[in-house]
Design an enzyme around this catalytic site. Structure first.
Site, short mmCIF file in Angstrom:
data_model
loop_
_atom_site.label_atom_id
_atom_site.label_comp_id
_atom_site.label_asym_id
_atom_site.label_seq_id
_atom_site.Cartn_x
_atom_site.Cartn_y
_atom_site.Cartn_z
N ASP A 6 -10.47 -12.54 79.24
CA ASP A 6 -10.88 -12.84 80.61
C ASP A 6 -11.65 -14.16 80.54
O ASP A 6 -12.79 -14.20 80.10
CB ASP A 6 -11.76 -11.68 81.13
CG ASP A 6 -12.55 -12.03 82.38
OD1 ASP A 6 -12.24 -13.03 83.05
OD2 ASP A 6 -13.49 -11.26 82.69
N THR A 10 -18.06 -19.29 82.99
CA THR A 10 -19.21 -19.35 82.08
C THR A 10 -18.85 -18.87 80.68
O THR A 10 -19.28 -19.46 79.69
CB THR A 10 -20.38 -18.49 82.62
OG1 THR A 10 -20.76 -18.96 83.91
CG2 THR A 10 -21.60 -18.56 81.69
N LYS A 13 -14.49 -13.55 77.83
CA LYS A 13 -14.68 -12.17 77.37
C LYS A 13 -13.38 -11.72 76.73
O LYS A 13 -12.30 -12.02 77.25
CB LYS A 13 -15.00 -11.25 78.56
CG LYS A 13 -16.45 -11.25 79.01
CD LYS A 13 -16.88 -12.45 79.79
CE LYS A 13 -16.23 -12.55 81.14
NZ LYS A 13 -16.63 -13.79 81.87
N ASP A 100 -9.04 -13.30 88.18
CA ASP A 100 -10.06 -12.29 87.83
C ASP A 100 -10.29 -11.31 88.98
O ASP A 100 -10.49 -10.11 88.76
CB ASP A 100 -11.38 -12.95 87.38
CG ASP A 100 -12.01 -13.88 88.42
OD1 ASP A 100 -11.37 -14.24 89.42
OD2 ASP A 100 -13.19 -14.26 88.21
N SER A 123 -20.15 -16.34 87.38
CA SER A 123 -20.58 -17.70 87.75
C SER A 123 -20.67 -17.79 89.27
O SER A 123 -21.62 -18.33 89.82
CB SER A 123 -19.57 -18.73 87.26
OG SER A 123 -19.26 -18.51 85.92
#
Ligand code: ADP
Ligand code: PAZ
Ligand code: K
Length: 243
Positions: A6, A10, A13, A100, A123
């Site tokens: 992901d 920022t 993951k 996302d 973010s």
């Protein structure tokens, strides 16, 4: 072995799985040349990668070539879609929705199959509502908590303050209090607003994800914490594509 990524604005993951079992999960900061350095030893054994990305195209291409170098199997980027398994996107042009958001909603839909609110405090903060029959009712995109503080620091000449994670929300009596408590006050207003919408829209579940999820819970958010909701949704979709 399957790798899911992901890629947010920022952090990256990631989740490593072997035959459907999670072996390891972690994250790395955006901008590192080797975003998966801590699991590079495994990458040669990875037979498939699924990625959900909202990053700038240059960074996405860099991530893509890094993965293609390190991993033996194919790398698939998954995007937002018009519909899947009864979940229907409200966007006229679904490809313009952040991947996302779609993957988070799909993770929620597969898990609960009922009306839900999905809050991703990354973010940016996104709020999405899906009704009982899987129709996306729409959502909101707000600046994230870090982003708000950064814009005050960068764009106002006389606002100097130390960041502090407070849950107090009463009016401040110096700059730092006004800023830090202001952020809590605004977050609480958002939390109350989400809760009102959830009850008016008759949604049964509220799911919260993203790096600032804990902060929202500390400020009174009610709901289920799903720290890896985007990876969950991405994993379902990749399995539906490749088994
Ligand atoms: N260790 C951390 N590193 C970076 N951001 C963090 C960390 N812990 C909490 N955060 C917060 O989480 C936000 C990023 O959340 P994340 O879900 O990773 O975002 P994105 O999906 O946009 O990359 C940051 O803006 C920050 O406020
Ligand atoms: C809103 C977002 C920036 C959130 O991304 P994040 O903060 O999690 O990195 C991302 O979903 C995005 O780039 N969306 C595109 C616009 C849209 O969803 O309509
Ligand atoms: K995200």
């Amino acid at each position: 072995m399957r790798l899911l990524v992901d890629a947010g604005n920022t952090r990256f993951k990631w989740r490593l799985e072997q035959e459907g079992i999670v072996i390891d999960e972690g994250w790395s900061a955006l901008g590192t040349n080797a975003p998966l350095a801590s699991i590079e030893g495994y990458l040669g054994a990875v037979s498939r990668v699924g990625v959900s990305a909202v990053i700038h195209e240059d960074i996405r291409l860099r991530l893509s070539s890094y993965l293609e170098q390190k991993v033996s199997g194919p790398v698939h980027f998954y995007w937002a879609e018009a519909q899947r398994f009864g979940l229907r996107n409200s966007y006229m042009d679904p490809r313009t929705m952040g991947a996302d958001r779609w993957h988070g909603m799909y993770g929620a839909w597969k898990r609960y199959k009922c009306g839900c609110a999905v809050i991703d405090a990354g973010s940016a903060i996104t709020v999405d509502y899906v009704n009982n029959s899987g129709q996306h009712l729409g959502g909101y995109i707000l600046p994230g908590l870090k982003m708000m503080l950064k814009s005050l620091k960068n764009d106002a000449a006389r606002i100097a303050f130390e960041e502090g994670e407070v849950s107090k929300a009463e009016p401040g009596i110096n700059t730092a209090e006004c800023v830090n408590q202001g952020l809590s006050w605004l977050s609480r207003a958002m939390i109350e607003r989400v809760s009102k919408d959830v009850s008016e829209l008759n949604l049964s579940q509220t799911l919260v994800t993203g790096g600032d999820a804990g902060r929202l819970f500390a400020l009174g958010m009610k709901g289920a914490h799903h720290p890896s909701l985007v990876l969950d949704g991405l994993g379902y979709i990749d399995s539906e594509a490749f088994g």
